[in-house]
Scaffold this motif. Structure first.
Motif, PDB file in Angstrom:
ATOM      1  N   ILE A  29       0.848  -1.261   0.060  1.00  0.00           N
ATOM      2  CA  ILE A  29       0.046   0.107   0.082  1.00  0.00           C
ATOM      3  C   ILE A  29       0.852   1.294  -0.025  1.00  0.00           C
ATOM      4  CG2 ILE A  29      -1.975  -1.193   1.377  1.00  0.00           C
ATOM      5  CD1 ILE A  29      -0.957   0.221   3.967  1.00  0.00           C
ATOM      6  N   LEU A  30       2.211   1.130  -0.001  1.00  0.00           N
ATOM      7  CA  LEU A  30       3.046   2.377   0.231  1.00  0.00           C
ATOM      8  C   LEU A  30       2.951   2.995  -1.372  1.00  0.00           C
ATOM      9  CD1 LEU A  30       6.567   1.110   1.515  1.00  0.00           C
ATOM     10  CD2 LEU A  30       4.710   2.711   2.441  1.00  0.00           C
ATOM     11  N   PRO A  31       2.829   4.416  -1.428  1.00  0.00           N
ATOM     12  CA  PRO A  31       2.812   5.038  -2.842  1.00  0.00           C
ATOM     13  C   PRO A  31       3.718   4.666  -3.784  1.00  0.00           C
ATOM     14  CG  PRO A  31       3.300   6.410  -1.002  1.00  0.00           C
ATOM     15  CD  PRO A  31       2.945   5.170  -0.388  1.00  0.00           C
ATOM     16  N   GLY A  32       3.679   4.688  -5.109  1.00  0.00           N
ATOM     17  CA  GLY A  32       4.807   4.354  -5.829  1.00  0.00           C
ATOM     18  C   GLY A  32       4.534   3.335  -6.755  1.00  0.00           C
ATOM     19  N   ASP A  33       5.040   3.121  -7.902  1.00  0.00           N
ATOM     20  CA  ASP A  33       4.880   2.284  -8.862  1.00  0.00           C
ATOM     21  C   ASP A  33       6.324   1.433  -9.086  1.00  0.00           C
ATOM     22  OD1 ASP A  33       4.477   0.413 -11.169  1.00  0.00           O
ATOM     23  OD2 ASP A  33       3.025   1.920 -12.179  1.00  0.00           O
ATOM     24  N   PRO A  34       6.336   0.381  -9.023  1.00  0.00           N
ATOM     25  CA  PRO A  34       7.915  -0.374  -8.985  1.00  0.00           C
ATOM     26  C   PRO A  34       8.332  -0.229 -10.610  1.00  0.00           C
ATOM     27  CG  PRO A  34       6.450  -1.898  -7.711  1.00  0.00           C
ATOM     28  CD  PRO A  34       5.599  -0.590  -8.272  1.00  0.00           C
ATOM     29  N   GLY A  35       7.348  -0.456 -11.433  1.00  0.00           N
ATOM     30  CA  GLY A  35       7.751  -0.150 -12.983  1.00  0.00           C
ATOM     31  C   GLY A  35       8.218   1.169 -13.088  1.00  0.00           C
ATOM     32  N   ARG A  36       7.580   1.998 -12.646  1.00  0.00           N
ATOM     33  CA  ARG A  36       7.963   3.540 -12.992  1.00  0.00           C
ATOM     34  C   ARG A  36       9.005   3.920 -12.485  1.00  0.00           C
ATOM     35  NH1 ARG A  36       6.822   6.769 -16.807  1.00  0.00           N
ATOM     36  NH2 ARG A  36       4.647   6.337 -16.664  1.00  0.00           N
ATOM     37  N   ALA A  37       9.272   3.448 -11.057  1.00  0.00           N
ATOM     38  CA  ALA A  37      10.563   3.686 -10.202  1.00  0.00           C
ATOM     39  C   ALA A  37      11.715   3.229 -11.052  1.00  0.00           C
ATOM     40  CB  ALA A  37      10.350   3.193  -8.833  1.00  0.00           C
ATOM     41  N   THR A  38      11.617   2.152 -11.701  1.00  0.00           N
ATOM     42  CA  THR A  38      12.705   1.180 -12.527  1.00  0.00           C
ATOM     43  C   THR A  38      12.967   1.879 -13.671  1.00  0.00           C
ATOM     44  OG1 THR A  38      12.015  -0.964 -11.255  1.00  0.00           O
ATOM     45  CG2 THR A  38      13.527  -0.999 -13.112  1.00  0.00           C
ATOM     46  N   LEU A  39      12.112   2.238 -14.620  1.00  0.00           N
ATOM     47  CA  LEU A  39      12.327   2.800 -15.634  1.00  0.00           C
ATOM     48  C   LEU A  39      12.359   4.403 -15.738  1.00  0.00           C
ATOM     49  CD1 LEU A  39       9.662   0.565 -17.705  1.00  0.00           C
ATOM     50  CD2 LEU A  39      12.111   0.279 -17.392  1.00  0.00           C
ATOM     51  N   GLY A  40      11.908   4.982 -14.775  1.00  0.00           N
ATOM     52  CA  GLY A  40      11.955   6.515 -14.724  1.00  0.00           C
ATOM     53  C   GLY A  40      10.963   7.208 -15.138  1.00  0.00           C
ATOM     54  N   GLN A  41      10.826   8.475 -14.920  1.00  0.00           N
ATOM     55  CA  GLN A  41       9.644   9.399 -15.199  1.00  0.00           C
ATOM     56  C   GLN A  41       9.241   9.256 -16.728  1.00  0.00           C
ATOM     57  OE1 GLN A  41      10.202  12.945 -13.168  1.00  0.00           O
ATOM     58  NE2 GLN A  41      10.517  12.154 -11.202  1.00  0.00           N
ATOM     59  N   PHE A  42      10.017   9.396 -17.365  1.00  0.00           N
ATOM     60  CA  PHE A  42       9.938   9.645 -18.898  1.00  0.00           C
ATOM     61  C   PHE A  42       9.699   8.320 -19.503  1.00  0.00           C
ATOM     62  CE2 PHE A  42      12.771  12.834 -17.541  1.00  0.00           C
ATOM     63  CZ  PHE A  42      12.369  13.947 -17.418  1.00  0.00           C
ATOM     64  N   GLY A  56       5.064  -9.130 -11.902  1.00  0.00           N
ATOM     65  CA  GLY A  56       3.985  -9.573 -10.962  1.00  0.00           C
ATOM     66  C   GLY A  56       3.109  -8.796 -10.206  1.00  0.00           C
ATOM     67  N   VAL A  57       3.376  -7.740 -10.223  1.00  0.00           N
ATOM     68  CA  VAL A  57       2.776  -6.665  -9.084  1.00  0.00           C
ATOM     69  C   VAL A  57       1.350  -6.357  -9.698  1.00  0.00           C
ATOM     70  CG1 VAL A  57       4.879  -5.745  -8.644  1.00  0.00           C
ATOM     71  CG2 VAL A  57       3.661  -4.618 -10.358  1.00  0.00           C
ATOM     72  N   ASP A  58       0.807  -6.804 -10.789  1.00  0.00           N
ATOM     73  CA  ASP A  58      -0.602  -6.487 -11.047  1.00  0.00           C
ATOM     74  C   ASP A  58      -1.468  -7.740 -10.714  1.00  0.00           C
ATOM     75  OD1 ASP A  58       0.778  -8.395 -12.966  1.00  0.00           O
ATOM     76  OD2 ASP A  58      -0.174  -7.399 -14.836  1.00  0.00           O
ATOM     77  N   TYR A  81      13.460  -5.614  -7.733  1.00  0.00           N
ATOM     78  CA  TYR A  81      12.957  -4.690  -8.657  1.00  0.00           C
ATOM     79  C   TYR A  81      13.851  -3.872  -9.291  1.00  0.00           C
ATOM     80  CZ  TYR A  81       8.285  -6.268  -6.658  1.00  0.00           C
ATOM     81  OH  TYR A  81       7.107  -6.887  -6.383  1.00  0.00           O
ATOM     82  N   ALA A  82      14.651  -3.294  -8.473  1.00  0.00           N
ATOM     83  CA  ALA A  82      15.739  -2.240  -8.846  1.00  0.00           C
ATOM     84  C   ALA A  82      17.052  -3.124  -9.602  1.00  0.00           C
ATOM     85  CB  ALA A  82      16.125  -1.748  -7.842  1.00  0.00           C
TER      86      ALA A  82
END
Length: 317
Positions: A29-42, A56-58, A81-82
């Protein structure tokens, strides 16, 4: 004794299971998306969605928990993930580093705190007692980042006695590792000295005022013998519990110290995992700290039982 051990083991397993629930669901429930944190904002939404599916986070939350718990029971903490690699080698290396730092601080602060508490109790109400008590409380109230910065400036920058980083490098010897770890161990010793010395002082005062101590004095035993045989054995019982609870802190509560001194320990690893939304690494690190806590508490209970026969027989005071 066997029934006591079985009960403690049962409570330990139950505690770890509850902790696994808290750790896993709190991490989800922590805020944040592992995919977004790994690939970056762009990164594109499609790429983020594909990586989330790969990680498998979905999947349904219960399915992920059962899969994660089954892996943990088999020694598999999942994939970072990282780092896109197994979590277990990172946790093992970080735990070993934290144990080195914690062990050094433990070896210094435990005898120092016990001696300080006993001396303060023997001189209760006098100047020595006040100095030790006030010093311990003052040091315990100072955050680690304050004392850490002070010791870096004084001993590392000004006097240049010790290196300011805790990492000695690959292949370094025991002496080199000790030289690098002594500076980050000082803030831990300072903050834990107050807790241990206060408990040792209170336990010693209670033992000094007990009937068995007065009886030993009336028998004409020397003061050193009374303290060694009758006072310390009973006064240190509550101190053991405090030391055990601080063991978990020494292993996992080192986030500030390890980050300040750039030390690759478990606390620093958990902090980086939380920043990077690396939930697998975060959950594994917190769970390992929980294991350390329950094992330290179990060891303290067994030691208390060995030192106090009334606990083994179930008798009262």
């Amino acid at each position: 004794m066997a029934m006591f051990l079985l009960r403690r083991l049962g409570l330990m397993v139950l505690t770890l299971w509850i902790l696994s629930l808290i750790v896993f669901f709190a991490g989800q429930i922590l805020p944040g998306d592992p995919g977004r944190a790994t690939l970056g904002q762009f990164a594109s939404p499609s790429a983020v969605q594909a990586l989330d599916h790969q990680l498998g986070v979905d999947r349904p939350l219960l399915t992920r928990y059962l899969s994660w718990l089954g892996g943990v029971l088999h020694g598999d903490f999942g994939t970072s993930y990282a780092y896109r690699s197994a979590v277990e080698p990172f946790i093992r290396a970080a735990l070993i580093n934290s144990i080195k730092l914690a062990l050094l601080a433990f070896v210094i602060v435990v005898p120092l705190g016990i001696i300080g508490g006993v001396v303060a109790a023997l001189y209760e109400g006098r100047g020595v007692d006040r100095v030790i008590s006030v010093t311990g409380l003052s040091l315990a109230s100072l955050p680690e980042f304050v004392t850490g910065i002070v010791v870096i400036v004084v001993f590392g920058v000004t006097l240049k006695w010790l290196p300011v980083t805790a990492s000695a490098g690959q292949g370094s010897g025991v002496l080199s590792q000790f030289q690098h770890l002594i500076l980050p161990a000082i803030p831990l010793v300072l903050i834990l000295f107050g807790y241990i010395s206060r408990m040792a002082r209170a336990g010693t005062i209670e033992a000094l005022n007990s009937d068995y101590t007065r009886t030993a004095v009336l028998k004409g035993l020397p003061q050193t013998t009374v303290i060694r045989r009758h006072v310390l054995r009973n006064s240190l019982l509550p101190t053991i519990t405090v030391i055990a609870t601080q063991t978990g802190y020494l292993i996992g509560g080192l986030v500030v110290v390890e980050t300040l001194f750039n030390y690759q320990g478990l606390g620093n690893l958990i902090y980086k995992a939380a920043v990077a939304k690396d939930f697998a690494m975060l959950e594994a690190g917190v769970l390992i700290i929980g294991v350390v806590y329950v094992l330290a508490t179990l060891a303290a209970d067994l030691l208390l039982t060995a030192l106090n026969p009334r606990l083994r027989t179930g008798g009262s005071a």
